[in-house]
Write an enzyme that holds these catalytic residues in place. Structure first.
Site, mmCIF file in Angstrom:
data_model
loop_
_atom_site.group_PDB
_atom_site.id
_atom_site.type_symbol
_atom_site.label_atom_id
_atom_site.label_comp_id
_atom_site.label_asym_id
_atom_site.label_seq_id
_atom_site.Cartn_x
_atom_site.Cartn_y
_atom_site.Cartn_z
ATOM 1 N N PHE A 182 0.826 -1.205 0.000
ATOM 2 C CA PHE A 182 0.000 0.000 0.000
ATOM 3 C C PHE A 182 0.854 1.246 0.000
ATOM 4 O O PHE A 182 2.070 1.194 0.134
ATOM 5 C CB PHE A 182 -0.951 -0.011 1.207
ATOM 6 C CG PHE A 182 -0.278 0.094 2.554
ATOM 7 C CD1 PHE A 182 0.301 -1.015 3.163
ATOM 8 C CD2 PHE A 182 -0.202 1.300 3.216
ATOM 9 C CE1 PHE A 182 0.925 -0.920 4.405
ATOM 10 C CE2 PHE A 182 0.411 1.416 4.465
ATOM 11 C CZ PHE A 182 0.974 0.300 5.057
ATOM 12 N N ALA B 13 9.920 -2.384 0.558
ATOM 13 C CA ALA B 13 8.561 -2.521 0.043
ATOM 14 C C ALA B 13 7.593 -2.226 1.187
ATOM 15 O O ALA B 13 7.837 -2.617 2.328
ATOM 16 C CB ALA B 13 8.358 -3.925 -0.488
ATOM 17 N N LYS B 14 6.513 -1.541 0.857
ATOM 18 C CA LYS B 14 5.548 -1.172 1.896
ATOM 19 C C LYS B 14 4.462 -2.251 1.933
ATOM 20 O O LYS B 14 3.391 -2.113 1.329
ATOM 21 C CB LYS B 14 4.972 0.212 1.546
ATOM 22 C CG LYS B 14 4.535 1.015 2.734
ATOM 23 C CD LYS B 14 4.287 2.461 2.342
ATOM 24 C CE LYS B 14 3.314 3.138 3.277
ATOM 25 N NZ LYS B 14 3.656 3.155 4.683
ATOM 26 N N ILE B 15 4.807 -3.333 2.605
ATOM 27 C CA ILE B 15 3.983 -4.544 2.593
ATOM 28 C C ILE B 15 3.122 -4.595 3.858
ATOM 29 O O ILE B 15 3.630 -4.409 4.976
ATOM 30 C CB ILE B 15 4.887 -5.792 2.494
ATOM 31 C CG1 ILE B 15 5.621 -5.788 1.152
ATOM 32 C CG2 ILE B 15 4.096 -7.078 2.706
ATOM 33 C CD1 ILE B 15 6.664 -6.869 0.996
ATOM 34 N N TYR C 272 3.539 -4.445 8.824
ATOM 35 C CA TYR C 272 3.040 -3.431 9.755
ATOM 36 C C TYR C 272 2.587 -3.983 11.098
ATOM 37 O O TYR C 272 2.296 -3.212 12.016
ATOM 38 C CB TYR C 272 1.995 -2.544 9.061
ATOM 39 C CG TYR C 272 2.751 -1.507 8.248
ATOM 40 C CD1 TYR C 272 3.048 -0.268 8.772
ATOM 41 C CD2 TYR C 272 3.291 -1.836 7.016
ATOM 42 C CE1 TYR C 272 3.813 0.644 8.089
ATOM 43 C CE2 TYR C 272 4.062 -0.932 6.313
ATOM 44 C CZ TYR C 272 4.319 0.307 6.856
ATOM 45 O OH TYR C 272 5.112 1.205 6.171
#
Ligand SMILES: Cc1ncc(COP(=O)(O)O)c(C=O)c1O
Length: 310
Positions: free
Chosen positions: A33, A154-156, A160
């Site tokens: 995202f 990478a914004k995986i 989070y």
């Protein structure tokens, strides 16, 4: 104004955009995202979306890591994002959240042979941390996940959980934000922000090799420091004790903007007040993101003009 989403190729009220309980991404965190800000400038009657293309470039990189093939080109997604914000018609700061995800309704942990879904929603969003008075932080007992586990550039979504653990630990202990160390004990970043220190008039921030998410705000602030204040930023390993001896310290992120850090683990940073360089950079940054500085206007995409589909 009612929140809208772009879902399955169509614009719709956000409550109509639904995914099934068996969605792969919901079960396994196989999504990536972006968090993008649209900054409301009342004087201009405009929402300026900040560094939209750079966010989508990072999203496409994250998609490569997760083997998500989107049926859109980057320019199409820029168009849909601007159009979504226009349809929401907010007159306030807005957060835009595109998500690319494994949409197959199937059990089984993997990346291959799964369908791709994509959605965007936008919602009003004010300040995240106290940008005026600064944040009180703690060093997290949780270590930042490293790239040998999940590629952290990478914004995986799945990553989070690491940030959520650290943020809630900080909150429960009475702090505003957490600072992660790497597995080697180097200063890494916040739960959703990069970190900078100022010492003897020099700026420093951890390098990508220290498992940071390479932030777009980080790069923005480094550029402004160089071009407007003539200050280089050392991208170098920072040891935890340097946080206590720094003159100033601040965090950067799309949500957090440029937030001063005034205390870490109950010790004052510098004089325990917002530092001079931090203040200067904040001023520059806010002028830029609200479309008040013509020199950097190309970083701002105005939402309230008729967007052109390319
Ligand atoms: C873990 C993490 N680090 C740093 C950042 C800052 O990145 P950016 O400035 O691109 O928002 C974010 C926010 O996206 C984040 O989630």
């Amino acid at each position: 104004m009612s929140p809208m989403a772009f879902f399955n190729g169509k614009f719709m009220p956000v409550e109509h955009a639904r995914i099934g309980v068996m969605t792969h991404a919901f079960n396994y965190g196989t999504a990536c995202f972006e968090g993008i800000r649209g900054n409301w400038n009342a004087e201009h009657g405009q929402i300026y979306i900040f560094r939209l293309r750079e966010h989508y470039q990072r999203l496409f990189d994250s998609c490569e890591v997760l083997q998500i093939e989107l049926p859109y080109k980057i320019d199409e997604l820029l168009y849909y994002t601007v159009e979504l914000v226009r349809r929401c018609a907010y007159k306030e700061d807005t957060y835009i959240r595109p998500i690319a995800y494994k949409s197959s309704q199937r059990v089984g942990v993997r990346l291959h042979d799964l369908e791709a879904g994509f959605l965007i929603f936008a919602t009003p969003f004010g300040p995240y941390l106290d940008i005026e008075n600064g944040a009180r932080c703690c060093i997290s007992s949780w270590r930042r996940i490293d790239s040998g586990m999940i590629p952290v550039r990478a914004k995986i979504s799945g990553i989070y959980v690491n940030s959520a653990l650290a943020k809630t630990e900080a909150h429960d202990k009475g702090y505003d934000e957490a600072i992660f160390l790497t597995h080697d004990g180097h200063v890494c970043e916040g739960s959703g922000e990069n970190i900078f220190i100022v010492k003897d008039g020099r700026l420093a921030t951890p390098p990508p090799a220290d498992d940071i998410l390479v932030g777009i705000t980080r790069e923005t602030v480094m550029t402004l420091a160089k071009q407007e204040l003539g200050m280089d930023t050392d991208e170098r390993t920072i040891l935890p004790e340097e946080l206590f001896t720094a003159d100033e310290c601040f965090m950067t992120g799309t949500a957090a903007h440029l937030t001063p850090i005034i205390e870490i683990d109950d010790r004052k940073v510098g004089h325990g007040r917002v530092g001079q360089i931090t203040k200067q950079l904040q001023g520059l940054y806010f002028d830029v993101i609200f479309g008040r500085n013509q020199k950097y206007i190309d970083w701002c995409t105005p939402a309230y003009v008729l967007a052109r589909k390319r």
